[in-house]
Design an enzyme around this catalytic site. Structure first.
Site, short mmCIF file in Angstrom:
data_model
loop_
_atom_site.label_atom_id
_atom_site.label_comp_id
_atom_site.label_asym_id
_atom_site.label_seq_id
_atom_site.Cartn_x
_atom_site.Cartn_y
_atom_site.Cartn_z
N GLY A 34 8.83 -53.60 5.36
CA GLY A 34 8.20 -52.31 5.13
C GLY A 34 6.83 -51.99 5.20
O GLY A 34 6.22 -52.03 6.15
N ARG A 35 6.32 -52.29 4.00
CA ARG A 35 4.83 -52.24 3.75
C ARG A 35 4.12 -52.91 4.71
O ARG A 35 2.90 -52.33 5.23
CB ARG A 35 4.61 -52.76 2.27
CG ARG A 35 3.02 -52.45 2.00
CD ARG A 35 2.68 -53.35 0.60
NE ARG A 35 3.55 -53.13 -0.46
CZ ARG A 35 3.57 -52.27 -1.31
NH1 ARG A 35 2.48 -51.42 -1.31
NH2 ARG A 35 4.54 -52.13 -2.43
N GLY A 60 9.22 -57.01 1.16
CA GLY A 60 8.65 -57.17 -0.27
C GLY A 60 7.16 -57.89 0.40
O GLY A 60 6.31 -57.96 -0.47
N TYR A 71 0.50 -46.53 -9.35
CA TYR A 71 0.47 -47.92 -9.49
C TYR A 71 -0.99 -48.47 -9.94
O TYR A 71 -1.04 -49.80 -9.79
CB TYR A 71 0.86 -48.62 -8.10
CG TYR A 71 2.27 -48.15 -7.60
CD1 TYR A 71 3.32 -48.25 -8.24
CD2 TYR A 71 2.01 -47.39 -6.67
CE1 TYR A 71 4.40 -47.51 -7.87
CE2 TYR A 71 3.52 -47.02 -5.93
CZ TYR A 71 4.56 -47.11 -6.63
OH TYR A 71 5.80 -46.60 -6.11
N CYS A 117 -4.64 -30.36 -10.20
CA CYS A 117 -4.82 -30.27 -11.62
C CYS A 117 -4.40 -31.21 -12.55
O CYS A 117 -3.60 -30.98 -13.36
CB CYS A 117 -4.30 -28.67 -12.14
SG CYS A 117 -5.05 -27.33 -10.87
N GLU A 118 -4.83 -32.54 -12.29
CA GLU A 118 -4.48 -33.57 -13.30
C GLU A 118 -5.66 -34.50 -13.11
O GLU A 118 -6.10 -34.96 -12.08
CB GLU A 118 -3.23 -34.10 -12.83
CG GLU A 118 -1.95 -33.28 -12.72
CD GLU A 118 -0.75 -34.24 -12.88
OE1 GLU A 118 -0.68 -35.31 -13.43
OE2 GLU A 118 0.20 -33.67 -12.25
N GLU A 152 13.81 -57.49 5.72
CA GLU A 152 13.65 -55.85 5.68
C GLU A 152 12.21 -55.68 5.40
O GLU A 152 11.71 -55.09 4.39
CB GLU A 152 14.38 -55.29 4.38
CG GLU A 152 15.71 -55.93 4.54
CD GLU A 152 16.59 -55.58 3.21
OE1 GLU A 152 15.96 -55.26 2.24
OE2 GLU A 152 17.66 -56.06 3.25
N1 LLP Z 1 14.19 -53.87 0.97
C1 LLP Z 1 14.68 -53.11 -0.31
C2 LLP Z 1 15.84 -53.13 -0.71
C3 LLP Z 1 13.74 -52.50 -0.92
O1 LLP Z 1 14.16 -51.96 -2.27
C4 LLP Z 1 12.26 -52.46 -0.32
C5 LLP Z 1 11.15 -51.58 -1.14
C6 LLP Z 1 12.03 -53.13 0.95
C7 LLP Z 1 13.08 -53.74 1.51
C8 LLP Z 1 10.74 -53.02 1.29
O2 LLP Z 1 9.78 -53.68 0.73
P1 LLP Z 1 8.21 -53.66 1.52
O3 LLP Z 1 8.42 -54.65 2.51
O4 LLP Z 1 7.94 -52.33 1.90
O5 LLP Z 1 7.63 -54.19 0.12
N2 LLP Z 1 6.39 -47.40 -3.55
C9 LLP Z 1 5.75 -48.76 -3.71
C10 LLP Z 1 6.88 -49.60 -2.99
C11 LLP Z 1 8.39 -49.54 -3.37
C12 LLP Z 1 9.17 -50.41 -2.75
C13 LLP Z 1 10.58 -50.24 -3.06
N3 LLP Z 1 11.65 -51.05 -2.16
C14 LLP Z 1 4.53 -48.62 -3.38
O6 LLP Z 1 4.08 -47.70 -2.87
O7 LLP Z 1 3.90 -49.73 -3.65
#
Ligand code: LLP
Length: 406
Positions: free
Chosen positions: A267-268, A232, A308, A334-335, A265
């Site tokens: 990701g982003r 997150g 978002y 088309c939106e 964890e």
């Molecule tokens: N761990 C769990 C249990 C999660 O649900 C998520 C993301 C992560 C780790 C990784 O989070 P990050 O570090 O990437 O923020 N599609 C949305 C983001 C959805 C995130 C869902 N869960 C967007 O494009 O902003």
């Protein structure tokens, strides 16, 4: 700016050879975020489990695996890709609110580190699957710490009343049940408060609650080894990740010296700054007081602005000499919700000019679809100052119907 990883000449060459739209990732940028995390958390020595949902490209996952990272997966499909990319099974954790019995069996047979379960019914199912497979399932529970991460409501997950996690009260009962089971082995506790979180304070709050809970459990004879603080961590407006040292300080203040093994964890924060979406301006037009650039990328390629209201930095590749004006960058879908950027100031692009949409390495390709029967974009990895390779070919029209049965 991020563009230091993506030289205009290289982007032009990539567009000429692979076409557009194309996701372009930088190996150096990806490894830089990984390195920044490692450095910030040096004293705590956590296990980093890359959240594959951000970008599950095999090439990027292999980079994370090569750095000793594990993976956080949320489906059988992600587990399949994680194993294929070379993550060690013993460093893979399985999260998510609705794992099916088949997915749980796949995870247990693969020998993953643990399952982050989210309800009593899921734990009971995990126990049944483990019994059938004649093994003991390593279990962690996702706790809902009831903390507000101050982010978009679609990606805020740490408050009671959301579908995620279980309360501390319920968790205690589930751990007591699991501790008695011959087919469950409670090993950890988890929280994930949300995504695109810009402040470390909510993590400190959630971690404090988790640690206190784990201490209470220990006093009842249940000693967990892993404290999983989820992902997150956010990315700034300009596209760079927030300083992970702030996160390390908050988590270190709670977990240092506890003997618990910390997991994260991300990701982003790793993937977003490492990639851009390269698209070509097809047409320009004006409507009312608005100027539009109609690009060959659309919401099916990058849905974040539409879903978002996300704002991704945009640049004209190689700059431009035209008059600077405000533009909406839209796609062919088309939106009216099909926009990549609204009201951005750019020099007037010549038809066919290339645009770079930054900070698109996370939740871009992984959320893409074939909506409007648009084949998915190609993906390219820049591996050196002048070297790059295609890591996923552009889909073809035949790919659109490949799974159809006559
Ligand atoms: N761990 C769990 C249990 C999660 O649900 C998520 C993301 C992560 C780790 C990784 O989070 P990050 O570090 O990437 O923020 N599609 C949305 C983001 C959805 C995130 C869902 N869960 C967007 O494009 O902003």
């Amino acid at each position: 700016m991020l563009s230091k990883y993506f030289k205009s000449s290289l982007l032009k060459e990539i567009a000429a050879k692979t076409g557009t739209p194309t996701y372009v990732y930088s190996q150096a940028a990806f490894l830089k975020q990984v390195g920044a995390y490692k450095k910030a958390f040096k004293g705590l020595d956590p296990l980093f489990c890359y959240a594959m949902k951000a970008n599950s490209s095999g090439a990027l996952c292999a980079l994370a695996a090569g750095e000793g990272w594990g993976a956080d997966v949320v489906s059988g499909g992600e587990l399949y890709r994680a194993l294929r990319a070379g993550f060690e099974p013993g460093k893979i954790i399985f999260s998510g609110v609705g794992k099916t019995p088949d997915e749980l069996a796949y995870a247990l047979e693969s020998g993953i580190l643990f399952v982050n379960a989210e309800s009593f019914e899921e734990v009971a199912e995990l126990e049944r699957v483990a019994r059938r497979l004649k093994l003991r399932a390593p279990l962690s529970l996702r706790l809902n710490p009831d903390v507000d991460p101050h982010t978009h409501k679609y990606i805020s997950t740490g408050r009671l009343g959301s579908k995620f996690g279980v309360s501390f009260e319920e968790a205690q009962k589930i751990y007591m049940y699991a501790a008695e089971s011959a087919h469950l082995r409670p090993v950890g506790a988890h929280f994930h408060i949300g995504s695109q979180v810009h402040s470390a304070a909510p993590y400190g709050l959630a971690a404090g609650r988790l640690a206190a809970f784990m201490l209470r459990l220990a006093s009842r004879g249940i000693n967990l080894k892993y404290a999983d603080a989820g992902g997150g961590w956010g990315v700034k407006e300009g596209g760079e990740m927030e300083d992970p040292a702030a996160l390390a300080r908050e988590l270190g203040a709670v977990f240092a010296g506890t003997g618990l093994k910390l997991l994260l964890e991300p990701g982003r924060s790793v993937a977003a700054p490492s990639g851009l979406l390269l698209t070509r301006a097809i047409y320009r037009k004006a409507s009312g007081d608005k100027n539009f650039i109609i690009a060959d990328a659309a919401m099916n390629d990058l849905v974040r602005p539409a879903l978002y209201g996300a704002k991704h930095p945009v640049e004209l590749v190689g700059g431009g000499r035209g008059e600077r004006r405000r533009w909406d960058i839209v796609g062919p879908v088309c939106e009216s919700g099909d926009f990549l950027a609204e009201g951005v100031t750019l020099p007037e692009p010549a038809p066919g000019a290339l645009l770079a949409i930054y900070s698109a390495g996370a939740y871009g390709m992984s959320m893409s679809s074939q909506y409007n029967s648009r084949p998915r974009a190609a993906e390219v990895l820049v591996t050196g100052p002048a070297s790059w390779k295609v890591i996923r070919r552009r889909e073809t029209y035949a790919d659109l119907v490949a799974a159809e049965v006559k």
